[in-house]
Design an enzyme around this catalytic site. Sequence first.
Site, short mmCIF file in Angstrom:
data_model
loop_
_atom_site.label_atom_id
_atom_site.label_comp_id
_atom_site.label_asym_id
_atom_site.label_seq_id
_atom_site.Cartn_x
_atom_site.Cartn_y
_atom_site.Cartn_z
N MET A 1 -19.46 -48.15 5.71
CA MET A 1 -20.06 -47.68 4.45
C MET A 1 -21.47 -48.24 4.32
O MET A 1 -21.69 -49.42 4.59
CB MET A 1 -19.21 -48.13 3.26
N ASP B 1 -6.43 -40.02 4.61
CA ASP B 1 -6.99 -41.35 4.40
C ASP B 1 -7.14 -41.61 2.90
O ASP B 1 -7.91 -40.92 2.23
CB ASP B 1 -8.35 -41.41 5.10
N ASP C 1 -13.77 -48.58 8.65
CA ASP C 1 -14.52 -47.93 7.57
C ASP C 1 -15.95 -48.45 7.50
O ASP C 1 -16.18 -49.61 7.15
CB ASP C 1 -13.80 -48.13 6.23
N MET D 1 -18.96 -43.38 6.43
CA MET D 1 -19.30 -42.93 5.08
C MET D 1 -20.75 -43.33 4.86
O MET D 1 -21.06 -44.29 4.15
CB MET D 1 -18.34 -43.57 4.07
N HIS E 1 -14.86 -44.31 10.86
CA HIS E 1 -15.06 -43.36 9.75
C HIS E 1 -16.37 -43.72 9.08
O HIS E 1 -16.45 -44.73 8.38
CB HIS E 1 -13.86 -43.48 8.80
N MET F 1 -9.88 -36.45 3.13
CA MET F 1 -9.82 -37.61 2.23
C MET F 1 -8.83 -37.34 1.11
O MET F 1 -8.89 -36.30 0.45
CB MET F 1 -11.19 -37.91 1.62
N SER G 1 -6.12 -49.28 8.25
CA SER G 1 -7.53 -49.46 7.91
C SER G 1 -7.85 -50.94 7.86
O SER G 1 -7.31 -51.69 7.04
CB SER G 1 -7.85 -48.82 6.57
N HIS H 1 -8.44 -48.18 12.28
CA HIS H 1 -9.35 -47.37 11.48
C HIS H 1 -10.44 -48.27 10.92
O HIS H 1 -10.15 -49.25 10.22
CB HIS H 1 -8.58 -46.67 10.36
C1 DX5 Z 1 -11.68 -45.33 1.66
C2 DX5 Z 1 -11.47 -45.58 3.12
C3 DX5 Z 1 -10.06 -45.80 3.50
C4 DX5 Z 1 -9.40 -46.97 2.82
C5 DX5 Z 1 -7.94 -46.67 2.69
O1 DX5 Z 1 -13.00 -44.93 1.43
O2 DX5 Z 1 -11.95 -44.48 3.88
O3 DX5 Z 1 -9.90 -45.87 4.90
O4 DX5 Z 1 -9.56 -48.18 3.47
O5 DX5 Z 1 -7.34 -47.69 1.98
P1 DX5 Z 1 -5.93 -47.54 1.26
O6 DX5 Z 1 -4.93 -47.17 2.28
O7 DX5 Z 1 -5.72 -48.87 0.64
O8 DX5 Z 1 -6.09 -46.43 0.23
ZN ZN Z 2 -11.46 -44.39 6.07
#
Ligand code: DX5
Ligand code: ZN
Length: 237
Positions: free
Chosen positions: A46, A184, A44, A77, A75, A150, A17, A42
């Site tokens: 948000m 994840d 993220d 969110m 991903h 998740m 990530s 990956h």
């Molecule tokens: C959380 C994200 C993850 C996050 C994982 O909302 O979707 O992808 O970056 O991070 P770690 O591996 O540190 O839990």
């Molecule tokens: Zn993620």
Amino acid sequence: MDKNLEMKVPGAKIAPSMLSSDFANLASEAKFIQECGADWLHMDIMDGHYVPNLTIGAPVIKSLRKHTKMFMDCHLMVTNPMDYVDEFVKAGASGFTFHVEVSKDNWQELVHKIKAGGMRAGVALRPGTPIEEVFPLVESEEPVDMVLVMTVEPGFGGQSFMPETMPKVNALRRKYPHLDIEVDGGLSPATIKQAAEAGANCIVAGSAVFGAKDPAQVITTLRKGVDDAQASQIFFK
Ligand code: DX5
Ligand code: ZN
């Protein structure tokens, strides 16, 4: 388990990530992590609304695409994933994973749009969302290519893995041997065995990879976790 079924389980994909990387140096971080053996990046996304954190959007994907050919596993969110499909296609995203909780009324249109744009479609679910909610999306005439289970509440990196989500992964693997199943949140050398033995094959890891002294070693360990579980097919037993 017969050999045919065994062949259908897709292999390990390790997806660091980038949330845990240095955002000011994304291009060099992507190059570095590829050299460490990562399969996917990956990303993220948000929106500060669906989750209480703001990260990056399509402009950053577009910039990074100029520096890497790697698969960008995005991903989202966000509350309105439909609003971003076209932008992500243009930006060069490879996979587009939306949350089922905000797509109950329009997932068919969403999957169609994602695939028509040439991306792989994924559906994610939060720890509290029942696994049955994604079954129709996997069984649809135009199915998703991946389910992201998740293993923490979405929003932040560095949280603790929730083992209580593992029965959902195992139910999916038993029902859909061919499916890409991603986990994840909180994945590390300490938790990979649980996730891989439940049947996950796509492994996202942020802090465990980028926070390590030797990220390549961590990626190797995560991959071995999946390979070992697949060799014994323990998730079917
Ligand atoms: C959380 C994200 C993850 C996050 C994982 O909302 O979707 O992808 O970056 O991070 P770690 O591996 O540190 O839990
Ligand atoms: Zn993620």
